[in-house]
Design a protein around this motif. Structure first.
Motif, short mmCIF file in Angstrom:
data_model
loop_
_atom_site.label_atom_id
_atom_site.label_comp_id
_atom_site.label_asym_id
_atom_site.label_seq_id
_atom_site.Cartn_x
_atom_site.Cartn_y
_atom_site.Cartn_z
N LEU A 142 0.81 -1.21 0.00
CA LEU A 142 0.00 0.00 0.00
C LEU A 142 0.84 1.26 0.00
CD1 LEU A 142 -2.58 -1.18 2.64
CD2 LEU A 142 -2.97 -1.01 0.20
N ASP A 143 0.42 2.22 -0.82
CA ASP A 143 1.02 3.55 -0.86
C ASP A 143 -0.09 4.52 -0.48
OD1 ASP A 143 2.60 5.72 -1.29
OD2 ASP A 143 2.56 5.60 -3.48
N VAL A 144 0.00 5.16 0.69
CA VAL A 144 -1.11 5.96 1.20
C VAL A 144 -0.79 7.44 1.22
CG1 VAL A 144 -1.96 4.06 2.61
CG2 VAL A 144 -0.38 5.70 3.61
N GLY A 145 -1.84 8.25 1.18
CA GLY A 145 -1.68 9.69 1.22
C GLY A 145 -2.88 10.38 0.61
N THR A 146 -2.82 11.68 0.43
CA THR A 146 -3.93 12.40 -0.19
C THR A 146 -4.00 12.03 -1.66
OG1 THR A 146 -2.65 14.34 -0.88
CG2 THR A 146 -3.53 14.34 1.38
N ALA A 147 -5.18 12.20 -2.24
CA ALA A 147 -5.38 11.88 -3.65
C ALA A 147 -4.46 12.72 -4.53
CB ALA A 147 -6.84 12.11 -4.03
N GLU A 148 -4.34 14.00 -4.21
CA GLU A 148 -3.52 14.91 -5.01
C GLU A 148 -2.05 14.50 -4.98
OE1 GLU A 148 -2.65 19.72 -5.43
OE2 GLU A 148 -3.81 18.96 -3.75
N GLU A 149 -1.54 14.16 -3.80
CA GLU A 149 -0.15 13.76 -3.67
C GLU A 149 0.13 12.48 -4.46
OE1 GLU A 149 0.77 15.36 0.85
OE2 GLU A 149 -0.10 13.38 0.53
N ARG A 150 -0.76 11.52 -4.33
CA ARG A 150 -0.54 10.23 -4.98
C ARG A 150 -0.66 10.32 -6.49
NH1 ARG A 150 -4.30 7.11 -3.98
NH2 ARG A 150 -5.72 8.36 -2.69
N LEU A 151 -1.56 11.16 -6.96
CA LEU A 151 -1.68 11.36 -8.40
C LEU A 151 -0.42 12.03 -8.95
CD1 LEU A 151 -3.50 11.13 -10.91
CD2 LEU A 151 -4.34 13.44 -10.39
N THR A 152 0.13 12.98 -8.20
CA THR A 152 1.37 13.65 -8.62
C THR A 152 2.52 12.66 -8.70
OG1 THR A 152 0.68 15.75 -7.62
CG2 THR A 152 3.03 15.45 -8.01
N LYS A 153 2.59 11.76 -7.74
CA LYS A 153 3.64 10.73 -7.74
C LYS A 153 3.50 9.81 -8.95
CE LYS A 153 4.71 8.56 -3.98
NZ LYS A 153 4.54 7.77 -2.74
N LEU A 154 2.26 9.46 -9.26
CA LEU A 154 2.02 8.59 -10.41
C LEU A 154 2.44 9.29 -11.70
CD1 LEU A 154 0.81 6.03 -11.71
CD2 LEU A 154 -1.41 7.20 -11.73
N GLU A 155 2.07 10.54 -11.85
CA GLU A 155 2.39 11.30 -13.05
C GLU A 155 3.90 11.48 -13.22
OE1 GLU A 155 1.32 15.58 -15.20
OE2 GLU A 155 0.75 15.22 -13.12
N SER A 156 4.59 11.67 -12.11
CA SER A 156 6.04 11.91 -12.17
C SER A 156 6.83 10.62 -12.32
CB SER A 156 6.49 12.64 -10.90
OG SER A 156 6.33 11.80 -9.75
N GLY A 157 6.16 9.49 -12.16
CA GLY A 157 6.84 8.21 -12.31
C GLY A 157 7.66 7.80 -11.11
N THR A 158 7.40 8.43 -9.96
CA THR A 158 8.17 8.11 -8.75
C THR A 158 7.54 6.99 -7.94
OG1 THR A 158 7.01 9.85 -7.51
CG2 THR A 158 9.10 10.44 -8.57
N THR A 159 6.47 6.40 -8.44
CA THR A 159 5.83 5.30 -7.74
C THR A 159 5.34 4.27 -8.75
OG1 THR A 159 4.06 4.71 -6.17
CG2 THR A 159 3.55 6.42 -7.78
N GLU A 160 5.41 2.99 -8.39
CA GLU A 160 4.90 1.91 -9.23
C GLU A 160 3.55 1.49 -8.68
OE1 GLU A 160 7.64 -1.28 -9.64
OE2 GLU A 160 9.15 -0.08 -10.70
N VAL A 161 2.50 1.73 -9.43
CA VAL A 161 1.14 1.50 -8.96
C VAL A 161 0.38 0.63 -9.94
CG1 VAL A 161 -1.06 2.62 -8.42
CG2 VAL A 161 1.07 3.67 -7.68
N ASP A 162 -0.35 -0.36 -9.42
CA ASP A 162 -1.19 -1.20 -10.26
C ASP A 162 -2.66 -0.77 -10.21
OD1 ASP A 162 0.91 -3.04 -11.04
OD2 ASP A 162 0.88 -3.70 -8.95
N ALA A 163 -3.06 -0.17 -9.11
CA ALA A 163 -4.42 0.37 -8.98
C ALA A 163 -4.34 1.59 -8.07
CB ALA A 163 -5.37 -0.68 -8.39
N ILE A 164 -5.14 2.60 -8.38
CA ILE A 164 -5.10 3.83 -7.60
C ILE A 164 -6.51 4.30 -7.29
CG2 ILE A 164 -4.84 5.23 -9.70
CD1 ILE A 164 -3.14 7.19 -7.94
#
Length: 360
Positions: free
Chosen positions: A76-98
Motif C-alpha cells: 500500500l502507498d497511502v496519502g492524499t489523492a492529489e499527492e498520490r496522483l502527482t507521484k504517479l504522473e512523475s513516475g516516482t511510484t509503481e502502482v497497479d491500482a489507484i
C-alpha cells in the motif's frame, strides 16, 4: 497483510491523512462475489495507491480477504489523492491500482494516465448504479463509493436549527464555522454552494459570484480544514460550532463531540471515489480482480457499515440505521454532480483567489 506495509508507506508520505476520501471481522470471499479465477500456488503482487483514512479497518475488511482469496501480496502507498496522483504522473511510484476522488480521477484522465476498464475485466460493473456507470463511461475509473456534503453543527451553541446552506451566511454565526479547504475533495463543492447562494450558475461566470459570496461568508469562517481529524479537534475544543462536512467523515467528528446535528439541505453535491488502473501498471490482472472485489455485493454491504461508505452496487440494500448519514436513498436522489472537467480548468486560479480570501 502485515501492518509494516502500511507503516513503510506512511513514513514515505509523512503520515499525511486525506479527507477525501475513504469493522474488523473479515468478509467471506467467494468466486462469485469477486469474479475470481482459480487460485495460483504462486504468490503474486499488487501495488495499491489509496487513502490513509481508517487504515486498520481497510486492512482487515478490504485488503486481507482479497490477499487470501487471490494469493496476492498487496503493498500500500497511502496519502492524499492529489499527492498520490502527482507521484504517479512523475513516475516516482509503481502502482497497479489507484483510488482517487472524482476530481483527481478527472485530472488523471486528462493526462492519459489510465487504462480503459471493460466489463469483461470487471464483471461487477454491470451492477453499478446509473450515476456510477456514467462516471465509468467517462473514463474516470470504476466508482466504489459515493459521498456528499452536509452541515454538522452544535444546535445548543448555535441557538437555532440550520436547515439550508444560506443559513451559513447569518451574522450570528460569525467566527463559528469551518469549511473544507479548496485542496480537498469537497473544496470545489463549497464554491458551488457559494454560487448557488449568489443565485448564479458557476459555469456561467467561472466562479466570480461564488468568490464574492465567499468573501461575505469569510467573517463567519474561523478556518478551513484539510483533515476530518482536525475538524473533530475543533469541535471538541469548542473552537467551532458549525462545519460543512463530507458524510463519510461524520462518524469521526461525532465520536469526538456528542450531541451534534447533521443536516443535508434540499440540495447537495456528490463525489464518487473511483479506482483506476494506470497505463504503466505491471500487474493489471490483479488490479482488475481487486476492483471487482471492491464493488462486490458482499464487500459493499460490509464497508457501508465499517467504513461509512455509501454503496454504488445496486444489489446492496441498506437498513435505515446503516443508511443514516450516507449518500443513499433520498439523499442520493437530490445530490448534484460537479463538472470536474470545468473545475480542473479553473482550479489554479481558484486556489489563488481562495487563499487570498480565506487563508490569510
Amino acid at each position: 497483510m502485515k501492518k509494516k506495509k502500511w507503516l513503510s508507506s506512511i513514513l514515505i508520505l509523512g503520515a499525511v491523512v486525506s479527507l477525501a476520501a475513504c469493522g474488523n471481522s473479515e468478509a467471506n470471499v467467494s468466486k462469485s462475489s469477486s469474479g475470481s479465477d482459480s487460485k495460483s500456488s504462486k504468490t503474486t503482487t499488487m501495488n495499491l495507491s489509496t487513502f490513509a483514512l481508517n487504515q486498520d479497518i481497510v486492512e482487515s475488511t478490504v485488503i486481507s480477504p482479497f490477499e487470501k482469496d487471490k494469493n496476492v501480496d498487496v503493498t500500500l502507498d497511502v496519502g492524499t489523492a492529489e499527492e498520490r496522483l502527482t507521484k504517479l504522473e512523475s513516475g516516482t511510484t509503481e502502482v497497479d491500482a489507484i483510488e482517487l476522488s472524482q476530481i483527481n480521477a478527472s485530472e488523471g484522465k486528462t493526462k492519459d494516465l489510465f487504462t480503459k476498464i471493460s466489463k469483461s475485466e470487471v464483471p461487477n460493473i454491470s451492477n453499478l448504479s446509473d450515476g456510477a456507470k456514467a462516471i465509468w463511461k467517462k473514463g474516470l475509473g470504476v466508482p466504489y463509493a459515493v459521498n456528499s456534503i452536509g452541515i454538522i453543527y452544535d444546535e445548543k451553541a448555535v441557538g437555532f436549527k440550520i436547515n439550508s446552506w444560506d443559513d451559513l451566511w447569518k451574522a450570528s454565526l460569525k467566527g463559528k464555522i469551518s469549511i473544507p479547504d479548496i485542496s480537498t475533495t469537497f473544496g470545489p463543492a463549497m464554491l458551488y454552494v457559494a454560487s448557488d447562494h449568489a443565485g448564479k450558475d458557476i459555469t456561467s461566470d467561472k466562479g466570480k459570484a461564488a468568490f464574492n459570496a465567499l468573501e461575505e461568508l469569510s467573517p463567519n469562517v474561523v478556518k478551513t480544514y484539510s483533515k476530518s481529524s482536525d475538524l473533530a479537534n475543533m469541535f471538541s475544543s469548542g473552537e467551532i460550532s458549525v462545519a460543512v462536512i463530507a458524510d463519510y467523515a461524520y462518524s469521526t467528528v461525532d465520536a469526538a463531540k456528542s450531541g451534534l446535528t447533521y443536516k443535508v439541505p434540499s440540495t447537495t453535491y456528490a463525489n464518487y471515489n473511483t479506482i483506476n488502473v494506470p497505463s504503466s501498471a505491471k500487474n493489471k490482472k490483479q488490479a482488475y480482480q481487486y476492483i471487482n472485489w471492491r464493488i462486490s455485493k458482499s464487500l459493499e454491504k460490509e464497508t457501508a457499515v465499517k467504513l461509512n461508505e455509501a454503496p454504488v452496487n445496486t444489489t446492496v440494500k441498506l437498513s435505515s440505521d446503516v443508511a443514516k448519514n450516507k449518500t443513499y436513498g433520498k439523499v442520493a436522489k437530490k445530490a448534484k454532480s460537479i463538472d470536474t472537467t470545468f473545475v480542473n480548468k479553473q482550479l489554479s486560479d481558484w486556489v489563488t483567489q481562495w487563499n487570498e480570501i480565506l487563508n490569510q
